[in-house]
Design an enzyme around this catalytic site. Structure first.
Site, PDB file in Angstrom:
ATOM      1  N   GLU A   1      -5.893  29.624   8.984  1.00 37.41           N
ATOM      2  CA  GLU A   1      -6.137  29.212  10.278  1.00 37.41           C
ATOM      3  C   GLU A   1      -7.478  29.801  10.637  1.00 37.41           C
ATOM      4  O   GLU A   1      -7.591  30.486  11.727  1.00 37.41           O
ATOM      5  CB  GLU A   1      -4.881  29.808  11.281  1.00 37.41           C
ATOM      6  CG  GLU A   1      -3.594  29.320  10.998  1.00 37.41           C
ATOM      7  CD  GLU A   1      -2.633  30.264  11.857  1.00 37.41           C
ATOM      8  OE1 GLU A   1      -3.082  31.028  12.587  1.00 37.41           O
ATOM      9  OE2 GLU A   1      -1.530  29.889  11.861  1.00 37.41           O
ATOM     10  N   PRO A   2      -8.650  29.225  10.308  1.00 30.55           N
ATOM     11  CA  PRO A   2     -10.051  29.764  10.232  1.00 30.55           C
ATOM     12  C   PRO A   2     -10.424  29.151  11.464  1.00 30.55           C
ATOM     13  O   PRO A   2     -10.363  28.129  11.907  1.00 30.55           O
ATOM     14  CB  PRO A   2     -10.747  29.444   9.126  1.00 30.55           C
ATOM     15  CG  PRO A   2      -9.980  28.091   8.693  1.00 30.55           C
ATOM     16  CD  PRO A   2      -8.406  28.275   9.066  1.00 30.55           C
ATOM     17  N   GLY A   3     -11.167  30.086  12.216  1.00 32.67           N
ATOM     18  CA  GLY A   3     -11.674  29.534  13.496  1.00 32.67           C
ATOM     19  C   GLY A   3     -13.118  29.903  13.634  1.00 32.67           C
ATOM     20  O   GLY A   3     -13.903  29.120  13.433  1.00 32.67           O
ATOM     21  N   ARG A   4     -13.443  31.258  13.786  1.00 34.85           N
ATOM     22  CA  ARG A   4     -15.015  31.356  14.019  1.00 34.85           C
ATOM     23  C   ARG A   4     -15.744  31.428  12.769  1.00 34.85           C
ATOM     24  O   ARG A   4     -16.666  30.911  13.054  1.00 34.85           O
ATOM     25  CB  ARG A   4     -14.825  33.182  14.225  1.00 34.85           C
ATOM     26  CG  ARG A   4     -16.027  33.710  14.477  1.00 34.85           C
ATOM     27  CD  ARG A   4     -16.037  35.110  14.506  1.00 34.85           C
ATOM     28  NE  ARG A   4     -14.929  35.819  15.442  1.00 34.85           N
ATOM     29  CZ  ARG A   4     -14.674  36.360  16.615  1.00 34.85           C
ATOM     30  NH1 ARG A   4     -15.607  36.161  17.157  1.00 34.85           N
ATOM     31  NH2 ARG A   4     -13.616  36.740  16.977  1.00 34.85           N
TER      32      ARG A   4
ATOM     33  N   ARG B   1     -18.269  36.664  26.086  1.00 37.34           N
ATOM     34  CA  ARG B   1     -18.216  37.642  24.919  1.00 37.34           C
ATOM     35  C   ARG B   1     -18.956  39.013  25.108  1.00 37.34           C
ATOM     36  O   ARG B   1     -18.161  40.027  24.869  1.00 37.34           O
ATOM     37  CB  ARG B   1     -18.404  37.253  23.559  1.00 37.34           C
ATOM     38  CG  ARG B   1     -17.781  35.841  23.241  1.00 37.34           C
ATOM     39  CD  ARG B   1     -17.789  35.118  21.660  1.00 37.34           C
ATOM     40  NE  ARG B   1     -17.201  36.372  21.052  1.00 37.34           N
ATOM     41  CZ  ARG B   1     -17.720  37.451  20.355  1.00 37.34           C
ATOM     42  NH1 ARG B   1     -18.973  37.475  20.310  1.00 37.34           N
ATOM     43  NH2 ARG B   1     -16.841  38.098  19.437  1.00 37.34           N
TER      44      ARG B   1
ATOM     45  N   TYR C   1     -16.285  42.051  25.359  1.00 38.89           N
ATOM     46  CA  TYR C   1     -16.162  42.786  24.095  1.00 38.89           C
ATOM     47  C   TYR C   1     -17.391  43.392  23.716  1.00 38.89           C
ATOM     48  O   TYR C   1     -17.556  44.141  22.623  1.00 38.89           O
ATOM     49  CB  TYR C   1     -15.818  41.713  22.849  1.00 38.89           C
ATOM     50  CG  TYR C   1     -14.886  40.753  23.196  1.00 38.89           C
ATOM     51  CD1 TYR C   1     -13.390  40.928  23.589  1.00 38.89           C
ATOM     52  CD2 TYR C   1     -15.261  39.097  23.331  1.00 38.89           C
ATOM     53  CE1 TYR C   1     -12.632  39.901  23.655  1.00 38.89           C
ATOM     54  CE2 TYR C   1     -14.170  38.303  23.427  1.00 38.89           C
ATOM     55  CZ  TYR C   1     -12.956  38.558  23.705  1.00 38.89           C
ATOM     56  OH  TYR C   1     -12.110  37.657  23.665  1.00 38.89           O
TER      57      TYR C   1
ATOM     58  N   CYS D   1     -23.350  37.968  39.883  1.00 40.70           N
ATOM     59  CA  CYS D   1     -23.581  39.004  40.870  1.00 40.70           C
ATOM     60  C   CYS D   1     -22.559  40.136  40.244  1.00 40.70           C
ATOM     61  O   CYS D   1     -21.367  40.585  40.894  1.00 40.70           O
ATOM     62  CB  CYS D   1     -23.133  38.856  42.276  1.00 40.70           C
ATOM     63  SG  CYS D   1     -24.300  37.709  43.009  1.00 40.70           S
TER      64      CYS D   1
ATOM     65  N   TYR E   1     -15.605  30.480  20.542  1.00 42.77           N
ATOM     66  CA  TYR E   1     -15.219  31.356  21.815  1.00 42.77           C
ATOM     67  C   TYR E   1     -16.504  31.393  22.449  1.00 42.77           C
ATOM     68  O   TYR E   1     -16.721  32.580  23.414  1.00 42.77           O
ATOM     69  CB  TYR E   1     -14.845  32.897  21.208  1.00 42.77           C
ATOM     70  CG  TYR E   1     -13.717  32.603  20.242  1.00 42.77           C
ATOM     71  CD1 TYR E   1     -12.172  32.157  20.496  1.00 42.77           C
ATOM     72  CD2 TYR E   1     -14.048  32.960  18.924  1.00 42.77           C
ATOM     73  CE1 TYR E   1     -11.415  32.350  19.686  1.00 42.77           C
ATOM     74  CE2 TYR E   1     -12.995  32.917  17.870  1.00 42.77           C
ATOM     75  CZ  TYR E   1     -11.796  32.514  18.152  1.00 42.77           C
ATOM     76  OH  TYR E   1     -10.714  32.354  17.482  1.00 42.77           O
TER      77      TYR E   1
HETATM   78  N1  LLP Z   1      -4.694  32.392  14.055  1.00 40.40           N
HETATM   79  C1  LLP Z   1      -4.018  32.836  15.018  1.00 40.40           C
HETATM   80  C2  LLP Z   1      -2.720  33.350  15.132  1.00 40.40           C
HETATM   81  C3  LLP Z   1      -4.969  33.740  16.041  1.00 40.40           C
HETATM   82  O1  LLP Z   1      -4.632  34.316  17.093  1.00 40.40           O
HETATM   83  C4  LLP Z   1      -6.553  33.236  15.856  1.00 40.40           C
HETATM   84  C5  LLP Z   1      -7.478  34.117  16.913  1.00 40.40           C
HETATM   85  C6  LLP Z   1      -6.821  32.642  14.804  1.00 40.40           C
HETATM   86  C7  LLP Z   1      -5.954  32.078  14.037  1.00 40.40           C
HETATM   87  C8  LLP Z   1      -8.234  32.427  14.422  1.00 40.40           C
HETATM   88  O2  LLP Z   1      -8.945  33.632  14.176  1.00 40.40           O
HETATM   89  P1  LLP Z   1     -10.328  33.536  14.116  1.00 40.40           P
HETATM   90  O3  LLP Z   1     -10.479  33.038  12.545  1.00 40.40           O
HETATM   91  O4  LLP Z   1     -11.244  32.821  14.855  1.00 40.40           O
HETATM   92  O5  LLP Z   1     -10.897  34.955  13.876  1.00 40.40           O
HETATM   93  N2  LLP Z   1     -12.016  35.471  22.147  1.00 40.40           N
HETATM   94  C9  LLP Z   1     -12.159  36.434  20.947  1.00 40.40           C
HETATM   95  C10 LLP Z   1     -11.514  35.949  19.602  1.00 40.40           C
HETATM   96  C11 LLP Z   1     -10.215  35.892  19.896  1.00 40.40           C
HETATM   97  C12 LLP Z   1      -9.181  35.226  18.622  1.00 40.40           C
HETATM   98  C13 LLP Z   1      -7.910  34.780  19.101  1.00 40.40           C
HETATM   99  N3  LLP Z   1      -7.113  34.582  17.869  1.00 40.40           N
HETATM  100  C14 LLP Z   1     -13.713  36.705  20.654  1.00 40.40           C
HETATM  101  O6  LLP Z   1     -14.592  35.974  21.309  1.00 40.40           O
HETATM  102  O7  LLP Z   1     -14.414  37.270  19.904  1.00 40.40           O
END
Ligand code: LLP
Length: 418
Positions: A275-278, A314, A318, A343, A372
């Protein structure tokens, strides 16, 4: 590698000068590169070439813009979704229901039901009761839900506390020590085919060791479940791979990650899911902004830009670092704080940072804003909702409109009894 670079002294996204987008669409605006999205999708897949049959479910929470999803669907990616809204987006973008994984610690009964009706490929169960309810709902619909049990391996991901998910005090998954019992009880139920386990320990991981530790624990659990007679065909290893925000960040490459996965899972004999996102979207986007003022400060001047914490949350949430670069750098540098118009003192993107020298009216970008970024935007301070642009070669399209403060105002009303 990304496709935001200087051409003839001016930052471009692929072949489009960022100044053109600023002039035609206005600022602030998110700009995404199709070529970078595709490249990252391919590099991630390639990294896993020795890991056997894999299923890639892009975590759409990172960047759920429907055009971005469309690019990734064409790269053969399914989706990891965590709400009914995300499910609807993934389907609307052309992802097949069977390629969608429904994750999330708080799926409502209505969302589970809609997921079943849509034919979602896999439900990642976060607690025993959710599994029982899913089984009931599926039985009532006369179908069998494919599901895996998310375990909490109690591993410290070594990332920011707010995006760490795999320690036992976090809200996610079932304690790994209780997983076998829960698995056995849920497997008895009709309406659900519990076919494996899932794990995700956190995001922006810069070290493979915690991931490897978590996967090793999952491997032991898979062996234990098989010994107890369960058929385990799928293991979802989540997302979390970090990206470079700042010079010196050394995230593992997808190839390093894939090699570790191949080694740890060599004898698992399952379909691995990711489940890649970032890692897909992060460096595929920037936030383009205009300098409104350069305001004298106590030590360094404040560069006040027209993007704010409501557009890119972000740094405020964070303390995250986003590189700041002038669109037409003069070669001169300055020390500055960078802040938005909101503000709150928290609306500060950087303090005491050396940056390209900028003046009022100059354009600049915050890098690594493709993940994000826009998706976490709000309209705080009654600011418009930030628009999004997708570039492909020498063309671009506005893929999300700027939503005007007036439009948001139009959805509010004063009751007639006031
Ligand atoms: N799978 C699950 C179950 C997750 O909770 C997440 C991210 C991902 C996959 C994807 O993770 P990644 O590959 O993107 O690291 N808003 C925060 C990041 C929150 C991530 C939440 N879960 C930020 O801006 O750093």
């Amino acid at each position: 590698m990304d496709h935001f670079a200087l051409v003839d002294g001016e930052l471009h996204c692929e072949a489009v000068p960022l100044s053109r987008i600023a002039a035609e669409v206005g600022t602030p605006v998110y700009v995404y590169s199709t070529a970078t999205l595709r490249r990252h999708a391919r590099v991630f897949r390639e990294g896993l070439k020795d890991a056997g049959g894999v299923h890639l479910a892009y975590a759409i929470k990172a960047n759920p813009n429907i055009a971005v999803l469309n690019v990734l669907a064409r790269e053969g990616y399914g989706a990891d979704v965590v709400s009914g809204g995300e499910m609807a987006r993934a389907l609307a973008a052309g992802m097949a229901a069977k390629d969608i994984v429904f994750s999330g610690v708080g799926k409502t009964r209505a969302e589970l039901s809609r997921g079943l009706q849509a034919g979602i490929g896999q439900f990642n169960i976060e607690l025993e009761e959710e599994g029982a309810v899913l089984a009931q709902l599926a039985t009532a619909q006369g179908i069998t839900a494919q599901a895996v049990l998310r375990v909490n391996p109690d591993v410290d991901a070594g990332t920011h506390a707010k995006i760490s998910t795999g320690k036992r005090e976090n809200k996610f998954g079932v304690p790994i020590g209780e997983a076998a019992g829960i698995f056995a009880r849920l497997s008895e139920l009709s309406g659900i085919n519990l076919r494996g386990v899932a794990v995700h320990i956190g995001s922006q991981l810069l070290d493979l060791a915690p991931l490897e530790a978590a996967y090793a624990r999952v491997g032991e659990l898979v062996a234990e479940l098989r010994a107890a007679g369960h058929a385990i065909s799928h293991v979802d290893l989540g997302g979390g791979l970090g990206v470079t925000y700042r010079a010196g960040d050394m995230p593992p490459t997808p190839a390093d990650f894939g090699a570790m996965v191949a080694r740890v899972t060599a004898d698992w004999n399952v379909t691995l899911m990711f489940e890649p996102g970032r890692v897909i979207a992060g460096n595929a986007g920037v936030l383009l902004t205009e300098v409104i003022w350069v305001k004298p400060g106590v030590s360094n001047p404040y560069v006040i830009v027209d993007a704010a914490m409501n557009d890119l949350a972000r740094p405020a949430l964070y303390d995250a670092w986003h590189d700041f670069e002038a669109v037409r750098p003069s070669g001169k540098r300055m020390m500055a704080n960078i802040a938005g118009p909101v503000c709150e003192t928290g609306d500060t993107f950087a303090r005491d940072r050396e940056i390209d020298a900028v003046r009022s009216g100059d354009l600049a970008i915050f890098r690594t804003a493709g993940a994000y970024g826009a998706t976490m935007a709000s309209t705080y301070n009654s600011r418009p909702l930030v628009p999004e642009v997708l570039v492909d070669g020498d063309r671009y399209a506005v893929v999300a409109d700027r939503i005007a403060a007036e439009t948001i105002l139009a959805a509010e009303r004063v009751p007639d009894w006031l």
